[in-house]
Motif scaffolding. Structure first.
Motif, mmCIF file in Angstrom:
data_model
loop_
_atom_site.group_PDB
_atom_site.id
_atom_site.type_symbol
_atom_site.label_atom_id
_atom_site.label_comp_id
_atom_site.label_asym_id
_atom_site.label_seq_id
_atom_site.Cartn_x
_atom_site.Cartn_y
_atom_site.Cartn_z
ATOM 1 N N GLN A 99 89.232 -6.217 48.041
ATOM 2 C CA GLN A 99 88.711 -7.579 47.966
ATOM 3 C C GLN A 99 89.554 -8.441 47.026
ATOM 4 O O GLN A 99 89.802 -9.619 47.305
ATOM 5 C CB GLN A 99 87.258 -7.556 47.494
ATOM 6 N N ILE A 100 90.005 -7.837 45.917
ATOM 7 C CA ILE A 100 90.847 -8.585 44.975
ATOM 8 C C ILE A 100 92.157 -8.984 45.635
ATOM 9 O O ILE A 100 92.624 -10.127 45.506
ATOM 10 C CB ILE A 100 91.101 -7.752 43.705
ATOM 11 N N ARG A 101 92.768 -8.038 46.378
ATOM 12 C CA ARG A 101 94.018 -8.380 47.073
ATOM 13 C C ARG A 101 93.782 -9.470 48.106
ATOM 14 O O ARG A 101 94.595 -10.394 48.257
ATOM 15 C CB ARG A 101 94.586 -7.121 47.739
ATOM 16 N N SER A 102 92.640 -9.380 48.822
ATOM 17 C CA SER A 102 92.329 -10.410 49.812
ATOM 18 C C SER A 102 92.125 -11.764 49.148
ATOM 19 O O SER A 102 92.623 -12.794 49.631
ATOM 20 C CB SER A 102 91.076 -10.005 50.596
ATOM 21 N N LEU A 103 91.403 -11.778 48.002
ATOM 22 C CA LEU A 103 91.174 -13.039 47.301
ATOM 23 C C LEU A 103 92.471 -13.619 46.753
ATOM 24 O O LEU A 103 92.677 -14.834 46.775
ATOM 25 C CB LEU A 103 90.175 -12.817 46.158
ATOM 26 N N VAL A 104 93.347 -12.735 46.270
ATOM 27 C CA VAL A 104 94.648 -13.219 45.767
ATOM 28 C C VAL A 104 95.459 -13.833 46.902
ATOM 29 O O VAL A 104 96.064 -14.902 46.751
ATOM 30 C CB VAL A 104 95.421 -12.061 45.104
ATOM 31 N N GLN A 106 94.222 -15.126 49.677
ATOM 32 C CA GLN A 106 93.577 -16.395 50.039
ATOM 33 C C GLN A 106 93.905 -17.486 49.027
ATOM 34 O O GLN A 106 94.144 -18.641 49.399
ATOM 35 C CB GLN A 106 92.065 -16.195 50.121
ATOM 36 N N HIS A 107 93.931 -17.093 47.741
ATOM 37 C CA HIS A 107 94.263 -18.080 46.709
ATOM 38 C C HIS A 107 95.685 -18.587 46.890
ATOM 39 O O HIS A 107 95.933 -19.803 46.789
ATOM 40 C CB HIS A 107 94.099 -17.448 45.327
#
Length: 252
Positions: A99-104, A106-107
């Motif tokens: 999820q952190i990689r996905s959020l990064v 997306q950011h």
């Protein structure tokens, strides 16, 4: 008890055999019998006590074995729970990392999109400023060009511009129309501007040098109020627009 009985029988036999046994020996024999009886009773008591201790030890051993089994079962349960929790934590950790990689990602994508929008906004602002400048600099009717009898245009309305005579070749290009009451303007040198709101795609390719795709986009995105909308609507590149801007018009 048997020993005492046997000992008493022996004494009686001995007493019967020897009628002349002394009193002191008899007394000694009785004392010995009492001592033997006391030893026997003490031994019996010790035996009973030992048996009771053995029974107690057996019960304690059984209790300790049961407690040890319970402790072993609890230890196994704790180990199983620990392994399960460890696996669950590992799975949650991997999910959170994903999820952190996905959020990064997306950011980063949103940041890039924001930068693109910021650049596009600056471009639009510069275009709007240029369009406003073009509108302000749009030429009006020259003094003396208005025929007698026509009212003078107001200051707020756009001034009519004399339309030059259209070349005979392109049929789709707007030809100048004579307004009743106005004198026809003198023909200007050079070809007339191509009207991007009415010209055909073939005329744009022939007279402006546009590609077929660009000409088709021009036709698909009509009408245009000002020339700059050709770039604002991403119809033609700005370099192409700068090349043909003096040879086109968007007048209705």
């Amino acid at each position: 008890m048997r020993r005492i009985i046997l000992f008493s029988l022996v004494m009686m036999v001995a007493f019967g055999a020897n009628a002349c046994v002394s009193k002191s020996k008899y007394t000694q024999a009785l004392e010995d019998a009492d001592v033997a009886r006391a030893d026997f009773e003490r031994t019996q008591a010790q035996k009973a006590a030992l048996e009771q201790q053995v029974k107690t030890l057996k019960e304690l051993n059984a209790k300790l074995s049961q407690e040890a089994q319970l402790a072993q079962d609890e230890l196994q349960r704790i180990e199983h729970s620990r392994d399960t929790e460890r696996g669950s934590l590992a799975g949650r950790t991997q999910e959170m990392e994903k999820q952190i990689r996905s959020l990064v990602a997306q950011h980063q994508a949103m940041r890039k999109k924001y930068q693109d929008l910021l650049r596009h906004n600056r471009t639009l602002k510069s275009m709007v400023a240029r369009y406003q400048k073009e509108l302000k600099e749009r030429p009006g009717t020259q003094a003396g060009a208005t025929a007698p009898g026509l009212p003078k245009p107001s200051a707020g309305a756009p001034k009519p511009v004399s339309t030059p005579k259209a070349p005979p070749a392109p049929a789709a290009i707007n030809a100048p129309s004579k307004t009743p009451g106005m004198t026809s303007a003198a023909p200007t040198a050079g070809p007339a501007p191509v009207n991007m709101n009415t010209a055909s795609a073939n005329d744009m390719v022939l007279f402006l040098g546009l590609s077929k795709e660009e000409a088709q986009r021009v036709v698909s995105n009509r009408p245009y109020r000002i020339k700059g909308e050709l770039v604002a609507k991403n119809v033609i590149p700005k370099a192409t627009f700068d090349t043909i801007r003096n040879r086109i018009t968007v007048k209705p």
